[in-house]
Design a protein around this motif. Structure first.
Motif, PDB file in Angstrom:
ATOM      1  N   THR A  16      50.809  -2.533  38.335  1.00 38.01           N
ATOM      2  CA  THR A  16      50.097  -3.398  39.270  1.00 38.01           C
ATOM      3  C   THR A  16      48.776  -3.796  38.640  1.00 38.01           C
ATOM      4  N   MET A  17      48.330  -4.957  39.017  1.00 37.44           N
ATOM      5  CA  MET A  17      47.113  -5.490  38.430  1.00 37.44           C
ATOM      6  C   MET A  17      46.066  -5.601  39.526  1.00 37.44           C
ATOM      7  N   SER A  18      44.872  -5.142  39.226  1.00 44.28           N
ATOM      8  CA  SER A  18      43.805  -5.221  40.226  1.00 44.28           C
ATOM      9  C   SER A  18      43.302  -6.656  40.333  1.00 44.28           C
ATOM     10  N   ASN A  19      42.576  -6.915  41.409  1.00 42.20           N
ATOM     11  CA  ASN A  19      42.034  -8.263  41.613  1.00 42.20           C
ATOM     12  C   ASN A  19      41.008  -8.615  40.549  1.00 42.20           C
ATOM     13  N   LYS A  20      40.257  -7.614  40.073  1.00 39.86           N
ATOM     14  CA  LYS A  20      39.274  -7.866  39.008  1.00 39.86           C
ATOM     15  C   LYS A  20      39.976  -8.336  37.739  1.00 39.86           C
ATOM     16  N   GLU A  21      41.050  -7.638  37.389  1.00 37.02           N
ATOM     17  CA  GLU A  21      41.791  -8.006  36.173  1.00 37.02           C
ATOM     18  C   GLU A  21      42.406  -9.385  36.321  1.00 37.02           C
ATOM     19  N   ARG A  22      42.924  -9.677  37.499  1.00 33.01           N
ATOM     20  CA  ARG A  22      43.498 -10.996  37.748  1.00 33.01           C
ATOM     21  C   ARG A  22      42.429 -12.079  37.633  1.00 33.01           C
ATOM     22  N   ALA A  23      41.240 -11.794  38.160  1.00 35.27           N
ATOM     23  CA  ALA A  23      40.132 -12.756  38.084  1.00 35.27           C
ATOM     24  C   ALA A  23      39.710 -12.970  36.637  1.00 35.27           C
ATOM     25  N   LYS A  24      39.670 -11.899  35.847  1.00 34.22           N
ATOM     26  CA  LYS A  24      39.330 -12.033  34.427  1.00 34.22           C
ATOM     27  C   LYS A  24      40.346 -12.908  33.706  1.00 34.22           C
TER      28      LYS A  24
ATOM     29  N   ASP B 229      42.304 -15.164  35.033  1.00 32.95           N
ATOM     30  CA  ASP B 229      42.157 -16.545  35.493  1.00 32.95           C
ATOM     31  C   ASP B 229      40.961 -17.227  34.840  1.00 32.95           C
TER      32      ASP B 229
END
Length: 123
Positions: free
Chosen positions: A41-49, A51
């Motif tokens: 699973t990917m955290s929202n921080k990692e997803r934001a990075k 993006d």
């Protein structure tokens, strides 16, 4: 039909340990693969990075396209300048030949022709 059921029943009775080990092994395999193995699973921080990096990559790609178009236009200008240089070289060669011929003819000129030649040349 009863004979077949007796044969199947006899097979299960004779091989029940092996069948239990196979079923237990399959259950353990399922348990290890699907339950113990952590899901990624990917955290929202990692997803934001990711993006934001994708946005940076896209902007760099757009900048690269602009630079490519600039390079193309500059190459066209270089070709035009090269053509002009070639034309000038051809004209220079032609003028050089003409003056060379005139200079070689000077030896055969009479005095009035020499005066005319120099007056035309240095106008």
């Amino acid at each position: 039909m009863d004979k077949n059921l007796n044969k199947v029943g006899y097979f299960f009775i004779k091989n029940y340990k092996t069948l239990l080990f196979v079923i237990l092994g399959l259950f353990l395999f399922y348990w290890v693969i699907f339950i113990i193995t952590p899901s990624v699973t990917m955290s929202n921080k990692e997803r934001a990075k990711i993006d934001s990096l994708n946005v940076v990559i896209q902007s760099l790609h757009n900048e690269n396209l602009k630079l490519d178009s600039n390079i193309t236009s500059l190459n066209k200008e270089i070709e035009q300048v090269d053509k002009q240089i070639e034309d000038i070289k051809k004209k220079k060669t032609t003028v050089k030949k003409e003056y060379h011929e005139k200079i070689n003819r000077v030896d055969n000129y009479t005095e009035p022709e020499l005066d005319s030649f120099f007056s035309d040349r240095y106008k």
